[in-house]
Write a protein that holds these residues in place. Structure first.
Motif, short mmCIF file in Angstrom:
data_model
loop_
_atom_site.label_atom_id
_atom_site.label_comp_id
_atom_site.label_asym_id
_atom_site.label_seq_id
_atom_site.Cartn_x
_atom_site.Cartn_y
_atom_site.Cartn_z
N GLY A 35 0.81 -1.26 0.03
CA GLY A 35 -0.13 0.17 0.07
C GLY A 35 0.57 1.18 0.06
O GLY A 35 2.16 1.13 -0.38
N PRO A 36 0.18 2.42 0.35
CA PRO A 36 0.97 3.78 0.26
C PRO A 36 2.25 3.93 1.02
O PRO A 36 3.27 4.39 0.20
CB PRO A 36 -0.21 4.68 1.09
N PRO A 37 2.67 3.33 2.01
CA PRO A 37 3.89 3.50 2.54
C PRO A 37 5.15 2.78 1.84
O PRO A 37 5.95 3.47 1.42
CB PRO A 37 3.74 2.95 4.09
N VAL A 38 4.79 1.72 1.42
CA VAL A 38 5.65 1.03 0.41
C VAL A 38 6.01 1.67 -0.83
O VAL A 38 7.13 1.98 -1.30
CB VAL A 38 5.40 -0.63 0.05
N ILE A 39 4.87 2.44 -1.25
CA ILE A 39 4.94 3.10 -2.59
C ILE A 39 5.70 4.16 -2.52
O ILE A 39 6.77 4.59 -3.37
CB ILE A 39 3.46 3.17 -3.01
N LYS A 40 5.20 4.85 -1.40
CA LYS A 40 6.25 6.19 -1.06
C LYS A 40 7.88 5.87 -0.92
O LYS A 40 8.41 6.80 -1.60
CB LYS A 40 5.81 6.77 0.26
N SER A 41 7.96 4.82 -0.29
CA SER A 41 9.44 4.51 -0.25
C SER A 41 10.13 4.16 -1.87
O SER A 41 11.04 4.53 -2.01
CB SER A 41 9.58 3.30 0.64
N LEU A 42 9.39 3.22 -2.54
CA LEU A 42 9.99 2.93 -3.95
C LEU A 42 10.10 4.10 -4.69
O LEU A 42 10.73 4.12 -5.75
CB LEU A 42 9.02 1.89 -4.27
N ARG A 43 9.14 5.14 -4.32
CA ARG A 43 9.18 6.69 -5.18
C ARG A 43 10.61 7.00 -5.41
O ARG A 43 10.72 7.72 -6.09
CB ARG A 43 8.22 7.44 -4.48
N LYS A 44 11.29 6.68 -4.49
CA LYS A 44 12.55 7.30 -4.49
C LYS A 44 13.48 6.73 -5.44
O LYS A 44 14.78 7.17 -5.60
CB LYS A 44 13.20 7.06 -3.08
N ALA A 45 13.17 5.68 -5.95
CA ALA A 45 14.12 4.72 -6.89
C ALA A 45 14.09 5.20 -8.22
O ALA A 45 15.06 4.79 -9.23
CB ALA A 45 13.81 3.18 -6.77
N THR A 46 12.91 6.07 -8.82
CA THR A 46 13.06 6.36 -10.14
C THR A 46 12.24 7.86 -10.12
O THR A 46 11.25 8.08 -9.22
CB THR A 46 12.48 5.26 -11.04
#
Ligand code: DX5
Ligand code: ZN
Length: 222
Positions: free
Chosen positions: A48-59
């Motif tokens: 959900g949102p917390p994991v997406i927010k974290s992956l957002r930093k990769a690209t």
């Protein structure tokens, strides 16, 4: 026509997520497909949102968020805050599709509607002007690595004909079972946005992305 490859995070090895996302990005993936599953609408749970927010930093590539959840209208803001650029809801999960598409746009995102394989195209006909994209599911949603359902080709062709007839530029996305063996048939049928999970993240990511993008470039040049 502009062709888009959107690799699905569902097939990431999450112990190496950042590295694999960067590899797909650098090899030429256009968007990143983010599959959200709630264990209710579909028989599986992803993230959900917390994991997406974290992956957002990769690209910096756009996040194309596919919500396979009940009552998606309650969580639109949370996904926008997590970094979504395009949010797709399933027509089967909302009572007021028109309202939800408007609220996604008002939140500053592009809006898509997804249809399960068995759901008819007539479900989206009235909102084709409003939606940025229609996602035709080519497997029953819930898992990566399933086989493409052949009758979906007719659906893609019929939707392409309607969109062209009406002079719209609504994207047609397909999701599920796309690979090296059927990518040409998929584009030929009229899809312009292709989600691929296992066919990108299993094996050599760079080589896989390049393969898809080479075929897409060939179609773009037609
Ligand atoms: C299916 C998901 C897909 C899936 C695609 O429920 O929405 O995005 O991960 O995976 P592949 O490309 O492996 O069929
Ligand atoms: Zn998906």
């Amino acid at each position: 026509m502009k062709y888009i490859l959107s690799p699905s995070f569902l097939s990431l090895d999450f112990t190496r997520a950042g590295e694999q996302i960067k590899a797909a990005d650098e090899a030429g993936a256009d968007w990143m497909h983010v599959d959200v599953m709630d264990g209710a609408f579909v028989p599986n749970i992803s993230f959900g949102p917390p994991v997406i927010k974290s992956l957002r930093k990769a690209t910096d590539k756009p996040f194309d968020v596919h919500l396979m959840i009940e009552n998606p209208d309650r969580l639109i803001d949370a996904f926008v805050d997590a970094g979504a650029n395009r949010i797709t809801v399933h027509a089967e999960t909302v009572y007021h599709l028109d309202r939800v598409l408007h609220s996604i746009k008002e939140a500053g995102c592009e809006a898509g509607v997804a249809l399960n394989p068995a759901t008819p195209l007539s479900t989206v006909e009235n909102v084709l002007d409003l939606a940025d994209m229609v996602l035709i599911m080519t497997v029953n949603p819930g898992y990566g690595g399933q086989k493409f359902i052949p009758y979906c080709y007719d659906k893609i062709r019929a939707l392409r004909a309607t969109i062209d007839e009406r002079g719209l530029d609504t994207d047609i996305q397909i999701d599920g079972g796309a690979g090296r063996g059927n990518i040409r048939e998929i584009l030929e049928a009229g899809a312009n946005v292709v989600v691929a999970g296992s066919a990108v993240f299993n094996g050599d990511i760079e080589d896989n992305v390049r393969f898809f993008k080479d075929v897409m470039n060939e179609f773009e040049g037609r």
